[in-house]
Design a protein around this motif. Structure first.
Motif, PDB file in Angstrom:
ATOM      1  N   LEU B 182       0.840  -1.201   0.000  1.00  0.00           N
ATOM      2  CA  LEU B 182       0.000   0.000   0.000  1.00  0.00           C
ATOM      3  C   LEU B 182       0.875   1.252   0.000  1.00  0.00           C
ATOM      4  CD1 LEU B 182      -3.059  -0.061   0.068  1.00  0.00           C
ATOM      5  CD2 LEU B 182      -2.959   0.417   2.509  1.00  0.00           C
ATOM      6  N   ALA B 183       1.880   1.236   0.882  1.00  0.00           N
ATOM      7  CA  ALA B 183       2.779   2.390   0.957  1.00  0.00           C
ATOM      8  C   ALA B 183       3.569   2.522  -0.340  1.00  0.00           C
ATOM      9  CB  ALA B 183       3.730   2.250   2.142  1.00  0.00           C
ATOM     10  N   ALA B 184       4.018   1.394  -0.886  1.00  0.00           N
ATOM     11  CA  ALA B 184       4.766   1.444  -2.139  1.00  0.00           C
ATOM     12  C   ALA B 184       3.891   2.006  -3.249  1.00  0.00           C
ATOM     13  CB  ALA B 184       5.270   0.055  -2.516  1.00  0.00           C
ATOM     14  N   PHE B 185       2.614   1.631  -3.233  1.00  0.00           N
ATOM     15  CA  PHE B 185       1.681   2.143  -4.232  1.00  0.00           C
ATOM     16  C   PHE B 185       1.556   3.664  -4.106  1.00  0.00           C
ATOM     17  CE2 PHE B 185      -2.735   3.351  -5.269  1.00  0.00           C
ATOM     18  CZ  PHE B 185      -2.709   3.082  -6.619  1.00  0.00           C
ATOM     19  N   TRP B 186       1.443   4.129  -2.861  1.00  0.00           N
ATOM     20  CA  TRP B 186       1.403   5.579  -2.633  1.00  0.00           C
ATOM     21  C   TRP B 186       2.692   6.229  -3.117  1.00  0.00           C
ATOM     22  CZ3 TRP B 186      -1.905   9.331  -1.021  1.00  0.00           C
ATOM     23  CH2 TRP B 186      -3.182   8.906  -0.641  1.00  0.00           C
ATOM     24  N   GLY B 187       3.810   5.584  -2.814  1.00  0.00           N
ATOM     25  CA  GLY B 187       5.092   6.105  -3.277  1.00  0.00           C
ATOM     26  C   GLY B 187       5.100   6.213  -4.780  1.00  0.00           C
ATOM     27  N   PHE B 188       4.549   5.203  -5.427  1.00  0.00           N
ATOM     28  CA  PHE B 188       4.479   5.192  -6.884  1.00  0.00           C
ATOM     29  C   PHE B 188       3.628   6.354  -7.380  1.00  0.00           C
ATOM     30  CE2 PHE B 188       2.843   3.695 -10.922  1.00  0.00           C
ATOM     31  CZ  PHE B 188       3.991   3.210 -11.516  1.00  0.00           C
ATOM     32  N   CYS B 189       2.457   6.531  -6.755  1.00  0.00           N
ATOM     33  CA  CYS B 189       1.544   7.582  -7.208  1.00  0.00           C
ATOM     34  C   CYS B 189       2.131   8.978  -6.991  1.00  0.00           C
ATOM     35  CB  CYS B 189       0.207   7.492  -6.465  1.00  0.00           C
ATOM     36  SG  CYS B 189      -0.700   6.019  -6.892  1.00  0.00           S
ATOM     37  N   ILE B 190       2.752   9.165  -5.820  1.00  0.00           N
ATOM     38  CA  ILE B 190       3.337  10.477  -5.546  1.00  0.00           C
ATOM     39  C   ILE B 190       4.587  10.658  -6.393  1.00  0.00           C
ATOM     40  CG2 ILE B 190       4.501  11.862  -3.788  1.00  0.00           C
ATOM     41  CD1 ILE B 190       2.598  10.676  -1.744  1.00  0.00           C
ATOM     42  N   GLY B 191       5.357   9.578  -6.508  1.00  0.00           N
ATOM     43  CA  GLY B 191       6.619   9.675  -7.235  1.00  0.00           C
ATOM     44  C   GLY B 191       6.426   9.968  -8.699  1.00  0.00           C
ATOM     45  N   PHE B 192       5.374   9.431  -9.276  1.00  0.00           N
ATOM     46  CA  PHE B 192       5.191   9.564 -10.713  1.00  0.00           C
ATOM     47  C   PHE B 192       5.287  11.006 -11.189  1.00  0.00           C
ATOM     48  CE2 PHE B 192       3.108   8.906 -14.801  1.00  0.00           C
ATOM     49  CZ  PHE B 192       3.855   7.831 -15.224  1.00  0.00           C
ATOM     50  N   PRO B 193       4.508  11.941 -10.597  1.00  0.00           N
ATOM     51  CA  PRO B 193       4.654  13.312 -11.081  1.00  0.00           C
ATOM     52  C   PRO B 193       5.901  14.032 -10.568  1.00  0.00           C
ATOM     53  CG  PRO B 193       2.990  13.220  -9.378  1.00  0.00           C
ATOM     54  CD  PRO B 193       3.395  11.824  -9.650  1.00  0.00           C
ATOM     55  N   VAL B 194       6.364  13.696  -9.365  1.00  0.00           N
ATOM     56  CA  VAL B 194       7.398  14.566  -8.769  1.00  0.00           C
ATOM     57  C   VAL B 194       8.825  14.164  -9.115  1.00  0.00           C
ATOM     58  CG1 VAL B 194       5.870  15.044  -6.829  1.00  0.00           C
ATOM     59  CG2 VAL B 194       7.735  13.441  -6.529  1.00  0.00           C
ATOM     60  N   LEU B 195       9.018  12.952  -9.590  1.00  0.00           N
ATOM     61  CA  LEU B 195      10.402  12.497  -9.705  1.00  0.00           C
ATOM     62  C   LEU B 195      11.174  13.141 -10.848  1.00  0.00           C
ATOM     63  CD1 LEU B 195      10.102   8.795  -8.659  1.00  0.00           C
ATOM     64  CD2 LEU B 195      11.283  10.620  -7.482  1.00  0.00           C
ATOM     65  N   ARG B 196      10.483  13.874 -11.705  1.00  0.00           N
ATOM     66  CA  ARG B 196      11.271  14.545 -12.741  1.00  0.00           C
ATOM     67  C   ARG B 196      11.735  15.936 -12.294  1.00  0.00           C
ATOM     68  NH1 ARG B 196       8.008  17.880 -15.613  1.00  0.00           N
ATOM     69  NH2 ARG B 196       5.827  17.835 -15.022  1.00  0.00           N
ATOM     70  N   LEU B 197      11.351  16.314 -11.069  1.00  0.00           N
ATOM     71  CA  LEU B 197      11.793  17.612 -10.560  1.00  0.00           C
ATOM     72  C   LEU B 197      13.246  17.558 -10.114  1.00  0.00           C
ATOM     73  CD1 LEU B 197       8.730  18.479  -8.338  1.00  0.00           C
ATOM     74  CD2 LEU B 197       9.240  19.323 -10.606  1.00  0.00           C
ATOM     75  N   ARG B 198      13.897  18.729 -10.087  1.00  0.00           N
ATOM     76  CA  ARG B 198      15.270  18.771  -9.598  1.00  0.00           C
ATOM     77  C   ARG B 198      15.291  18.532  -8.090  1.00  0.00           C
ATOM     78  NH1 ARG B 198      17.414  24.746  -9.727  1.00  0.00           N
ATOM     79  NH2 ARG B 198      18.091  24.017  -7.682  1.00  0.00           N
ATOM     80  N   GLY B 199      16.479  18.127  -7.604  1.00  0.00           N
ATOM     81  CA  GLY B 199      16.627  17.623  -6.246  1.00  0.00           C
ATOM     82  C   GLY B 199      15.914  18.368  -5.128  1.00  0.00           C
TER      83      GLY B 199
END
Lengths: 309, 439, 304
Positions: B182-199
């Motif tokens: 469940l947490a990994a799924f949330w990580g996936f959902c949140i990560g999807f849009p934000v991971l292309r941002l700079r550090g």
């Protein structure tokens, strides 16, 4: 048959590429081809748009206008390029060889699928990782399926171990090749500048490219090291048959190793041909080295100094 | 020679005088006075000049010593460069043996009643932070993605268990991986849009998501019961045997006297096993293409893309795997605590876990575990020392000092060993020295 | 309608405070490309300094509240500036050119330190001062709801406007402003041309802190209460304002501050005050994800 690979057997065709940043046109309507198995040099004064063009080829920038066709095995065919351009697709493999339209692809896809590897003007090694690890990361694309996308490797299946030891062998071969076997386990960032340059080239070669793009590989090297680099590049091409496209300021290196020279100035192509032709082209001499007569003397001397032995 | 000997001293004196002035300026109202409400609830100032002077003196003394130290003869420099000890082979097995023996030893030494606190606070609690630290280490230490909302995934795991356990009737064995996923799924959902941002943008956005999740937990009364939190959900059982007094409980089944500590000891081993699993996975992954790609990503993202690495996917795996372990830790936290409320998942918690990773020297598994023990354990230990209350007053709360020191330590670490994570790094694969050429 | 007007006034007041803090974020980001995570806590610290000084003057020396506040405003600007000067020196200066996450981690450490330093030295509870300057002007009257404009609100907006004007002058017309803009463009080149980069950066922190201190004093005046955890949420909101306005852009920071102030009060009025922080956080996330250069910022091209 002209005897020139970039006409007879091109693997890359840059077709009327223009790149604008806001109001600034960095590359303006440039077209040229790169022959399979050639060493092609892209030269020009500072700010001529060479690196920008490189970034367009490798997908880091999207060209504003233009087409970049690539076929790893060479033999680009205009009809097939036009046919693919008319579709919305990025690549085709019907009718024989793979054909890619690079301007439609993301940077990592160009490296992964079209097999174009590159180095950077300001060296971009993984400086905290060891020299060996740098070369193994470069083989990521080949190793990942072997590791079962992480799963097989996690439980330690022998198939992955075999694949990894092959990767290590390959890396070792390259480390020996560039004289860094002894420092394989040292962090890449701790190596001397010249070694880092060569390591970056070895890393790009470990990705098994069809085209190797080098952005000023001799920058910051002394005359001796530059000479060694020229030898290395010639050997690499000779052994693996990889095509090389390089940006270089060191005329001695350019004249010594290239088969084909493309000259840019203010974003436009001003000359394109064999080193001999380019060296004698008055437009090149004027644009590249300034038009004043006093400067022409030593400039010509520099251009003609290094002829192939 | 005489003037050379005198000048560093007088220079140090001058610099220290300036430092004292600066410290006085910094300390002036905030340390010299304290505002407290009186009986009419009006603020009243009380002066603390001795404390103020102590700070000034401290500023003077430290600066003085530093100045002298800086002007010492340069020959001393070579001596100061102490060699770092090599990783000792016996360290890991010894640590493991100590960890396994710990609760039983405590039980034998202190008896079931007194052992309770030691197994819980110093055992289970620290191990939970070790697990969280190792999880976040994948995201921050290996992949170099600064995740300031890590506690959100911890919360997802804890709320996941607290809500699903009564709803589905599944045992915690089944729910443990569910919470992680469940947490990994949330990580996936949140990560999807934000991971292309700079550090640093990535850091801030994860912080925002973490806070949003907490605010929702506070306000969505119908599901989360707000600030009051959730409690009364099924607790830990020993393969179906509940830890209760009476004939159907664990103690009766094994014919031992009932003691609350049994449950905690079982939980301790459970957390230990899962933490070790997380450790195993991280160590193993580091030697695989995926883990090497994470590290390469931390070093240079553009170079990764030039080598054909799909950086978005690689980041997402690091983010989701880190979140997975946080979710599992959250589930275990719910089991330990018996209730789940939003106050356990504030930004301070994220900062604490981040500090564990940073001070543990990133990348290093052992360092992270040590940092967790130090940061969490030390303040609990200080709380035990009642004589400190006599000195600092009844309101002395060591956790406040803990975070104060953690803050200073983070700044110091970044100043002096910013790449602590890399400078002590062992390569994941080595060729070793070149073999002698055969004749 | 009356309620809307009232909330508009409240929103602009709150927005002024956010805008003042946001300038500190935006300037530091502009010049060294770092998110100064501790800036919200510097703001909180300044509110505490203002609180203590105000009590000292009114209780200790019997100064009337009005004049005391003027003195406090300037004194807290000076002291907070000193704090930020030292913070930059201790926590950030050595980290320029270090690995990319180091300054941010150091800033998080500094933020943690400051919040707990104030907790330890002043206690964790709310500190509230008796209200003063609480006269109001009725704008509408006789209706179901009277719209009022308090002296405080006028003061807050007026001080903000005056400071911005002064600040604008500094950045546009003085050598310091020029040096600052030069460092923003290219610190190495600026250094070669004789700009003292270290000094310019230090001054940026000092100015940012002084503005945060004004915000802190005005915050204290407006709410009459402060506690040691007050740095975090206003800090994040002010950062949101800076991002929304376009980080690096000064007018953007003020515009963003106003926008966040208004959105927060309107959201609280018309939707749900429980979720008003969610509004700010969502704006932060959405802005960073979909338009990272904000309303007035320049887009940045990735350097390869």
């Amino acid at each position: 048959m002209t005897g020139f690979a970039w006409i007879d057997d091109p693997l890359l065709r840059v077709d009327r590429v223009t790149m604008r940043f806001g109001g600034l046109t960095a590359v303006n309507d440039v077209s040229f081809s790169v022959g399979r198995g050639d060493i092609t040099a892209l030269i020009g004064p500072n700010g001529a748009g060479k690196t920008t063009l490189f970034n367009c080829l490798t997908g880091f920038y999207k060209p504003t206008v233009g087409r970049i066709a690539f076929s790893p095995k060479g033999g680009l065919d205009d009809d097939r390029i036009d046919e693919l351009t008319a579709t919305a697709r990025r690549n085709s493999n019907d009718g024989g060889e793979d054909l890619y339209l690079l301007e439609r692809m993301a940077d990592f896809e160009i490296a992964k699928k079209a097999r174009i590897a590159r180095t950077f003007q300001n060296i971009r090694l993984f400086s905290g990782m060891s020299a060996l690890e740098n070369l193994i990361v470069a083989q990521h694309i080949a190793l990942t399926p072997a590791s079962g996308y992480g799963v097989f490797g996690l439980i330690g299946l022998p198939s992955y171990r075999r694949a990894e030891s092959e990767a290590v062998e390959r890396a070792k071969k390259w480390l020996e090749r560039i004289g860094l076997r002894r420092r394989a386990d040292d962090p890449a960032g701790a190596l001397p500048y010249g070694d880092q340059r060569r390591l970056e080239i070895a890393r790009a070669m470990c990705a098994n490219p069809a085209l190797l793009c080098l952005d000023e590989p001799a920058a910051g090297l002394n005359a001796n090291e530059s000479h060694g680099l020229a030898t290395l590049l010639r050997e690499i091409r000779g052994e693996s048959g990889v095509s090389i496209l390089l940006i270089e300021h060191d005329m001695a290196v350019v004249m010594a190793i290239s088969d084909h020279v493309v000259v840019l100035d203010y974003g436009q192509k001003i000359a394109d041909g064999s080193p001999l032709e380019v060296r004698e082209n008055p437009a090149v001499i004027a644009a590249y080295l300034g038009v004043e007569d006093e400067e022409l003397g030593p400039a010509e001397a520099e251009l003609t100094a290094e002829t192939k032995p | 020679m005489l003037s050379a000997a005198a000048s560093p001293f007088s220079r140090a004196l001058k610099e220290s005088a300036l430092a004292t002035l600066i410290v006085a300026g910094l300390a002036f109202p905030i340390i010299a006075f304290r505002a407290d409400p009186d009986f009419n609830n009006l603020l009243e100032l009380s002066a603390r000049w001795p404390l103020f002077l102590a700070f000034c003196a401290l500023g003077f003394g430290l600066r003085f010593l530093l100045s002298l130290w800086e002007s010492r003869p340069k020959a001393a420099l070579a001596l100061a460069q102490a060699t770092t000890g090599k990783q000792r082979k016996w360290l890991a097995p010894a640590a493991l043996a100590a960890l396994v023996a710990y609760p039983l030893l405590i039980l034998a030494l202190l008896g079931p009643q007194a052992a309770l606190k030691w197994v819980d606070t110093f055992g289970v609690q620290i191990l939970l932070y070790v697990l969280l630290g190792w999880g976040l280490n994948i995201t921050v230490g290996l992949a170099g993605l600064l995740d300031l909302g890590y506690v959100a995934f911890y919360a997802v795991g804890a709320y996941g268990y607290a809500l699903l356990a009564p709803l589905t009737g599944l045992s915690f064995w089944a729910l443990l991986p569910v919470c992680g996923l469940l947490a990994a799924f949330w990580g996936f959902c949140i990560g999807f849009p934000v991971l292309r941002l700079r550090g640093d943008y990535l850091a801030i956005v994860t912080l925002a998501f973490g806070e949003m999740l907490r605010i929702v937990a506070v306000n969505w009364d119908a599901v989360t019961k707000g600030e009051a939190g959730l409690y009364g959900f099924p607790g830990l059982t020993f393969f179906g045997l509940p830890f209760i007094p009476g004939p159907r409980g664990f103690a009766a089944h094994f014919g031992v006297a009932f003691a609350g500590v049994h449950k905690l000891i079982f939980l301790y081993y459970l957390v230990l096993a899962i933490a070790l699993l997380a450790n195993f996975v991280s160590i193993r992954l580091r030697r695989l293409p995926l883990g090497r790609a994470w590290e390469a990503l931390r070093e240079d993202e553009i170079a990764c893309r030039a080598l054909g690495l799909d950086t978005a996917k690689i980041k997402l795996t690091a983010f989701a795997l880190g979140a997975f372990f946080a979710g599992v830790a959250g589930c275990l936290f719910a089991l330990r605590q018996g209730f789940v409320s939003p106050s356990s998942f504030t930004f301070t918690e994220s900062a604490t876990i981040l500090a564990i990773v940073v001070l543990g020297g990133g990348g290093s598994q052992f360092g992270v575990a040590m940092a967790a023990a130090l940061i969490v354990g030390s303040s609990e230990l200080l709380r035990e020392l009642t004589f400190l209350k006599a000195i600092f007053g009844e309101n002395f709360d060591p956790t406040q000092y803990r975070m104060l020191l953690v803050g200073i330590a983070m700044v110091a670490m970044m100043n002096f060993r910013p790449r602590g994570l890399v400078s002590m790094r062992q390569p994941t694969i080595t060729l070793g020295p070149e073999p002698e050429a055969r004749s | 309608m009356e309620i809307f007007l009232q909330q508009l006034i409240n929103g602009v007041t709150l927005g002024s405070i956010y805008g003042l803090i946001a300038i500190g974020y935006t300037m530091v980001f502009g010049i060294i490309g770092m998110v100064n995570f501790a800036h919200g806590d510097v703001f909180m610290l300044s509110a505490f300094i203002a609180l203590l000084l105000l009590l000292l003057l009114t209780q200790g020396f019997g100064v009337a509240e009005g004049p005391a506040f003027v003195v406090v405003l300037f004194a807290s600007m000076a002291l907070t500036a000193l704090w930020n000067f030292v913070i930059e020196r201790v926590a950030y200066r050595r980290l320029r050119g270090s690995f990319r996450l180091a300054p941010l981690i150091s800033a998080i450490g500094m933020s943690t330190f400051l919040a707990n330093f104030v907790t330890v030295t002043q206690g964790p509870n709310n500190k509230s001062i008796p209200p003063f300057l609480d006269k109001v002007i009725a704008i509408t009257s006789g209706g179901a709801y009277d719209v009022t404009l308090s002296y405080k609100q006028i003061l807050i907006v007026a001080v903000t406007a005056a400071l911005l004007a002064a600040f604008w002058y500094v950045v546009q017309k003085t050598p310091l402003g020029r040096a600052q803009r030069a460092c923003e463009q290219d610190a190495k080149m600026a250094a070669l041309l004789g700009v003292d980069v270290d000094r310019t950066i230090a001054l940026t922190f000092v100015i940012g802190a002084a503005l945060a201190a004004v915000a802190g004093s005005l915050f204290l005046l407006h709410y009459g209460v402060v506690k040691s955890s007050d740095g975090f949420v206003p800090g994040v909101k002010a950062f949101t304002a800076a991002v929304l306005g376009g980080i690096g852009s000064l007018p953007g920071a003020v515009l963003g501050g106003m926008a966040i102030g208004l959105i927060e009060t309107m959201w609280g009025q018309y939707f749900s005050s429980d979720y008003k922080d969610v509004a700010a956080f969502s704006i932060l996330a959405v802005t960073l994800i979909f338009m990272p250069s904000g309303l007035l910022g320049r887009p940045d091209v990735e350097k390869v």
